[in-house]
Design an enzyme around this catalytic site. Structure first.
Site, PDB file in Angstrom:
ATOM      1  N   LYS A 158       0.875  -1.171   0.000  1.00  0.00           N
ATOM      2  CA  LYS A 158       0.000   0.000   0.000  1.00  0.00           C
ATOM      3  C   LYS A 158       0.912   1.220   0.000  1.00  0.00           C
ATOM      4  O   LYS A 158       1.776   1.353   0.863  1.00  0.00           O
ATOM      5  CB  LYS A 158      -0.871   0.009   1.253  1.00  0.00           C
ATOM      6  CG  LYS A 158      -1.927   1.086   1.228  1.00  0.00           C
ATOM      7  CD  LYS A 158      -3.069   0.699   0.342  1.00  0.00           C
ATOM      8  CE  LYS A 158      -4.005   1.830   0.048  1.00  0.00           C
ATOM      9  NZ  LYS A 158      -5.200   1.373  -0.659  1.00  0.00           N
ATOM     10  N   SER A 228      -1.178  -0.859  -4.320  1.00  0.00           N
ATOM     11  CA  SER A 228      -2.374  -0.016  -4.339  1.00  0.00           C
ATOM     12  C   SER A 228      -2.015   1.317  -3.711  1.00  0.00           C
ATOM     13  O   SER A 228      -1.371   1.349  -2.667  1.00  0.00           O
ATOM     14  CB  SER A 228      -3.501  -0.648  -3.513  1.00  0.00           C
ATOM     15  OG  SER A 228      -3.991  -1.814  -4.111  1.00  0.00           O
ATOM     16  N   GLY A 345      -6.531  -2.414  -9.142  1.00  0.00           N
ATOM     17  CA  GLY A 345      -6.247  -1.749 -10.405  1.00  0.00           C
ATOM     18  C   GLY A 345      -4.886  -1.096 -10.425  1.00  0.00           C
ATOM     19  O   GLY A 345      -4.302  -0.800  -9.387  1.00  0.00           O
TER      20      GLY A 345
END
EC number: 3.5.2.15
Lengths: 378, 378, 378, 378
Positions: A158, A228, A345
C-alpha cells in the site's frame, strides 16, 4: 510448536462494516494478536478521492483497539484497495499467524509485514521510493521468516499518492514532484513500489534502470508485486506471502502471471498445482478450498487486447483502472465461480503491460479430493 | 439456388468509422444489397445521452447510400448497442443473405428483419409496446422464412427510450408516461420489447401477465431476446436469427442462457454443440470459427451474485449497465479468447434475473477439426 | 441571562478532517456542550454510495467524545450533505447556543434540533414519513423556543434512503417500498421530509394532498425546508433556525426562495434586509459578516431553464443533483464572493420546481456600516 | 457597400439537430455563403471520448452542402466545444459576414477565419504548435481585415488532441509525444494554441519562453484566446473576432478577463462599456441585446478559490473541466440572466490561472436605451 498462517475472508456490507471481524474475534475464530495484515476491497472509485479506504481503516482500527495495544493496532498492515467494479464483492482478507502443534508438515503459507518510514512526497515515483520499498520488502520477508526470494509468491504494497495539497507542500519548499497530475501520481507510486519489490525479490537489479524508466518502461516488471495507492497514508505498508518450511498447516500459496486481462490459463495451471481440478469453472465443491485470490488489472498501454482496440484509455467518464477491474473481475470470477476476489487496479510494473500477477491461497484440507479421502475439515 | 446468410465482424476505430464496411463493399466481400442488419457496439455510455449510436447509424447509412436506393437504406436494421466497457472492442456485425448454388446442405443460419411502426411514447413500457414488438418479431420471422419459433435462436430488438422532451410531448397532450425517469425508461422499453419477443416465440402467453409485471416480475423472461434502447429511434428495429432448412452454407447459430454474469458453462456447452472443443479458453486455432457472440448482461435485482453482495445497484457514479457489461465482457471474453464480442446491457425480461441469453454464430468450415480434415476455407 | 446562538464555519481538508473543530474546542472558541447541530458539505458524490457523510459523522463524534457524554454526543444533529461540485468548499457549520448577559437586544437567531424515531423503510417516500417529520419539526421548534412558525427561516432535515439491502429487508417481510430505484429513493425521502416541514410550518395542510403527490406534484413546496438524504442513518435529524425575541446576540437569519438556479435577485434582497449593500458581488469588506449561506439546488423537471433546454436530466454520466449543485454554487458564489457555501442537491418540494430556498445568517456586528460606526468586532 | 457581421444563436435539441440552421437558411435569415464560423456547445463530456462534437460537425456540413460548394463547406470553421454542464444550453453560434449599404457607422464587429495545416502529433503541446497557431491567427486577422492586434477581442481556436491510436502512430515511427495521457493532451494542445494566439496578438513574445513553459508556467497567458480540443480534427480551426472601422452594422464586441470563476465584476464592466445597465442580473429587457457570451473556465492549479479549498482537481469521477464549466456557467448565467452561453473548459494559458477570458457580443440596436429612443429593431 510451529508457526501457522491463517486467512479469513470476511464480507463487508459497507466500508466501515467490521462486524464480521468483531464477531470472529468474539467467537475466538480469529486471535487478534496474530493479525499481520488486513487487505480489503472497498467500494469507492479506487482513485484519488476514494475515502472508503481510510473509512475502512478507521473502522478496522477501532475494532481492534479493545484487543490490542495502541502500538499493536498500528503495526497491523491495512491494505485497502478501492474499487469493486462489476460484481466484485467488498470484503476483507485477514491474514496472520498463530502457533500449531502440527509442526513438520511444511512447507506452508508464511505471512510477514513491514511498514516503511514516511515517503518524502518529492521522492514519490522516483528512485528514492524504489529503494525505500525494497528495504521494506526485505524487512517483511525477515518478519515472515523467508530467506529465499524464490519462496515469495506475493508482495502486497500500500503506497501513498499526491494530492493538490501535497504537491503544494513540496513546491512551497522549492521542491518538485514527479507529476502534478494527482491521478497519474497513483500510477507512479504503484510503479516505483513494484520496482522496489522486484529489486528485493531479485527479479530486476536496481542498477539496471534509471529514474526515467519508472512508469514508462513496461518491460520492467515483477511477477509477484501488487501495489495499491491511497490518500490515507504517507508511508508504505508491505505484506509478504510465501511458502516456508518453518511454517505449518493446511494453507498453501502459488502464483501466476496473466499476460492480459483474459489470460486465465496460467491461473488455471496454478490452481491445478495447488490441487484443484479446475476443469472449466471451479465446481461448487472446489470453491470452499480457495481461500483468496489476489490479482492486478490494468488497461495496457497499447490500447488493444489481443489486437482488438478497446476504449479504456480514451474514456474520460470512467477511469481505465475501473474498467480494468470490472473486466478482470469477470474474467477471473468466471474461472473460480464467484466474485469475492481481490482485483486491484493499476498494474504498473506489476506483470507485463496489460496483464498482472495473481496469487492464490488454498486450504489443502478443503480440496474435494482430500475431503473425499479424509472427510471434511472441522 | 438457395438462400445463404453472411456475417462479417468489422472493427471500428470510432463510432463513425465505417471504413471497414466501405472497403468490404468495394472489394466485393460484402454485397450491400443483401444486408439485412448491422449490429454495432459503439463506445458511448450506452445510456440516455449516448449519441455514439445515432452517429454510427448516420455514418453507416451514408456508407450504404451510394449502393442502395433511399428506401433500401432505411430497410436495413441498424441496432447499435452503446457501451464497450472493459476491453470490449467497438465493432459492427453485418448480417445478411445472398444466394448460393450449394443448396441442400441445411439447416443453416437464417436472417430476417423488420421495423415496427413508431411507438406512441405513452405506450413505452406498457402492453401496447409488448404487442407492437410481438407483431414485429413475427414479421421478421416471416422475412427469414422461419415458421417454427423453436428454430429461432436470437431476436435482437432496438427500441426507443424517453427523454425529458419526449415526456413533455406526452404530458402536454394530457397523456402519461410509464416513468418520468429517463434512465429507467430504457429498462422499461427493453423489458416490454423482450416480453413481446417472448410472446412471439411462444415462451410466454400474452394473456398470462398484466401491465404491472413489465419491468417488475423477473420470473417472466425470454431465453432468446436481446433488446437495446436508444434515443435515436421512435420505433423498433428487429432482427431474427435462427436455423432453417431453407437456408444453406457454413454458418450455424445456437444459444445459451446464463443464470448470472459468470455462468459460462452453458455457453461452453453451446460452443461444443456447434463443434468447438472449448476446453478452457478457445484456442487460437478455434477462435476464427466463432463469427459472433451476442450476449446480454445486467446487475440482477438481488444486489448479490451467488450470495455475495455487489455494489452495481448502489453506484451513483457508474450505472449498473456499464458495470455489468464490463464484467460479463470479461467473463465471456475469457471463455472465447478475445473481447470483440457484443455484450449489451440491460437484460430486463431477457434471461433470468441477473443473467441473460447468449447467441453464438459459428462458421463450421473454419473449425479446426474440419480445417484439419478439409483444408482451410478460402 | 439570555440564550444566544453561535455559528462557526470550519474548513475541512478531508471528510474526516475535524482538526478545525478540535482546535476551536481546545481554544475555547466553541463550547462543545452548546452544540446543537453540525452541518457539513462533504466531498462525495452526494448520492447513494457517498460514504464521505458517514465518515465525517464518525470523525465528528470521535472529536466530541472527550468532551460530552455518550448520550450528548448522539443528541447533536449531524447533517452532512455530500457533493462539493464546482468550486464549492468542503466545510462544517457548527451551530449551537450559549448564554449571554446581553439580554434584550433580540430578536436574534434561535437554534433547535430534534431526532425522529427510525423510519420503517416501507414508509419512506410515503405519508408516514411526512407525519414523522412534521412531528420532528415541531419538536425542534420547541427546542429552539420558537412558537410561531412564521419565525422559522430554515428547517434542515437529514433523512434516510433505500439501498438494495434495505429494499430486500422490506420485501422479505412481504412489504413494499415506494421505489426500487435507490437513487430515486433519495428524492422521495427528501420530498416527503420537506412536505413534513411544510405541514409543520403551516405552509401546506396535511389533508390537502395524498400520497401520490409525494415526489410528483411540484406545486407543493416549502419555502424554508432543506432535506438531504444519506445512507448513514435510518431516522431523521432536524435542525430549525429562526428568529426569536427570547434569544440575543449579533446573529440574524433571513431567507429567500429562488425560482430557478440563477434567480439570485431574491437572495440579494434578503442580503439587503440583513444589512448588506450587496451591489454587485459582496465586497471583501462585507463578506466576513455573512456567516453561512444554505441553499437547495435541483435541475427542474421541465428540462429547461428560462425556456432554454439543459441536459442535466438526460445525463447518465453525472447525476442531475451534481450538475445542479455545481451550477448553483457558481450562481450564488458569484453573488457572495466565495464558494464556502452550503448548496445541497435535490430540492423536491423544497422551493418551486427547479428552484429552492436559501437561508442566510449574518453577524450584524461585522457589517461594514456597523464596523465603520462602532469599530470592528472583538 | 461595407462588410457587416452577423451572429445568430440557434438552440440545438441534440448534437445533430441542425434544424434551426436549416430553417434560418430556408427563410433567408442566414445567407450560407457568408458563414465564416459555427461555434457550438454540444452535450458530450468535452473530453477525449466526446463524439458529440464530430457528430454536430457532420450534421452541420450536411446542412450546408446543398447551399455551398464542397470547398466552401470545408472553409467554414466548425468549433464545437463539448460539455453543457449545469444548466448550460446546447446551441450553435453562427458567425459570418455580408454586405450593407449602411457604411460609415463603424467601428463594428469584424469576423475572420483560418485553418492551419495538419499538426504533426509529435508537435502537439510543443513550440511547433505555438508557431503553427500564431501563423493561423495572423491569417484569420487578415481575413477579418484587422491590422492592429489591439482591435482583436477574441480568438477562438479548435485544436486536436492525442488518442491512444495517435500516440502509437507517433511512437511506431520512433517519435515521442509530449504526453501519453490522452486527457492531459487536451490541456497541452489548448495551452500551446493559446500561447500561439498570445504571440500573434503581441501579448507574449515567442522568444520569451521555452517549450517547458507550455502547460506549466501559468504566468503566461492571453486575455483574448479561447481554445477547445477535439478528437475530430488534426489541424486548427481559428476564428478571430474584433472591432474594425472597415465593418459596419449594429454588432459590437468587447472582452473581459476573469481572475477566477466567480470574478464577474470585470464582465459586468464590459457589459456596461457595451451599453448595458447591468445592475444586478441583466433585466429581461436587456437580455435580447446580448447576442453571445463566450468564456473559458478552469479549476485553477492551486486547488483553491479565494483561499478556500475546492475538490475539482482531486475528483476522479468527474473531470475538473466539467466541474469548472458547470460552476462558471452558473456564475455567468446569474449575471446575464440565462444559460444559453458558451463556456468552454480548459483555460490553459487563457487568462490567469483559474480564470479566463470572456467575450461579449452586443446588438446595439436592441439595447433598451436605444429601443426606447428609436423603437424596437425590425
Amino acid at each position: 510448536m510451529a508457526r501457522t498462517a491463517f486467512v479469513h475472508r470476511i464480507a463487508a456490507a459497507a466500508p466501515d462494516d467490521v462486524s464480521g471481524l468483531t464477531d470472529a474475534i468474539a467467537s475466538g475464530t480469529i486471535d487478534p494478536r496474530g493479525i499481520v495484515a488486513i487487505l480489503g476491497k472497498t467500494e469507492g472509485n479506487g482513485n484519488v478521492n476514494d475515502f472508503t479506504r481510510a473509512f475502512a481503516v478507521r473502522a478496522l482500527k477501532d475494532a481492534l483497539r479493545p484487543h490490542l495495544s495502541p502500538e499493536a493496532v498500528e503495526t497491523v498492515s491495512y491494505v485497502m484497495s478501492g474499487g469493486t467494479e462489476g460484481a466484485m464483492s467488498p470484503h476483507f482478507l485477514v491474514l496472520g499467524s498463530g502457533e500449531t502443534a502440527d509442526a513438520g508438515a511444511g512447507p506452508a503459507l508464511a505471512v510477514g509485514g513491514a511498514h516503511t518510514p514516511a515517503l518524502p512526497f518529492d521522492e514519490l515515483g522516483r528512485l528514492g521510493q524504489v529503494r525505500l520499498v525494497a528495504e521494506g520488502v526485505r524487512a517483511a520477508m525477515a518478519h515472515a521468516g523467508i530467506d529465499d526470494p524464490a519462496d515469495v509468491h506475493f508482495v502486497q504494497i500500500k503506497c501513498p499518492l499526491l494530492t493538490a495539497e501535497r504537491i503544494t507542500s513540496v513546491e512551497v519548499r522549492g521542491g518538485s514532484v514527479a507529476t502534478r497530475d494527482t491521478l497519474k501520481s497513483m500510477g507512479l507510486s504503484r510503479g516505483a513500489s513494484s520496482l522496489g519489490a522486484a529489486v528485493a525479490l531479485g527479479e530486476i537489479a536496481l542498477e539496471s534502470f534509471d529514474e526515467a524508466a519508472i512508469g514508462r518502461d513496461a518491460s520492467l516488471w515483477s511477477g509477484r508485486a501488487s501495489a495499491s495507492a491511497g490518500v490515507e497514508l504517507a508511508n508504505h505498508e508491505i505484506v509478504v506471502l510465501g511458502m516456508s518450511r518453518d511454517w505449518s498447516g493446511p494453507l498453501a500459496i502459488d502464483h501466476a502471471v496473466m499476460a492480459d486481462g483474459i489470460d486465465v490459463e496460467p491461473v488455471r495451471a496454478a490452481l491445478r498445482r495447488l490441487g484443484f481440478d479446475a476443469d472449466g469453472q471451479l465446481s461448487p465443491s472446489e470453491r470452499p478450498a480457495l481461500m483468496a485470490l489476489l490479482a492486478k488489472a490494468e488497461a495496457g498501454t497499447s490500447g488493444r487486447l489481443r489486437g482488438l482496440r478497446h476504449t479504456m484509455l480514451d474514456d474520460s467518464d470512467i477511469s481505465s483502472t475501473r474498467h480494468a477491474r470490472a473486466f478482470v473481475a469477470g474474467s477471473l470470477g468466471a474461472l473460480v465461480g464467484h466474485a469475492g476476489i481481490y482485483v486491484s487496479g493499476g498494474a504498473e510494473h506489476q506483470g507485463p503491460d496489460g496483464g498482472g500477477p495473481v496469487a492464490l491461497i488454498a486450504d489443502r484440507r478443503r480440496l474435494p479430493s482430500l475431503v473425499a479421502a479424509e472427510g471434511s475439515p472441522s
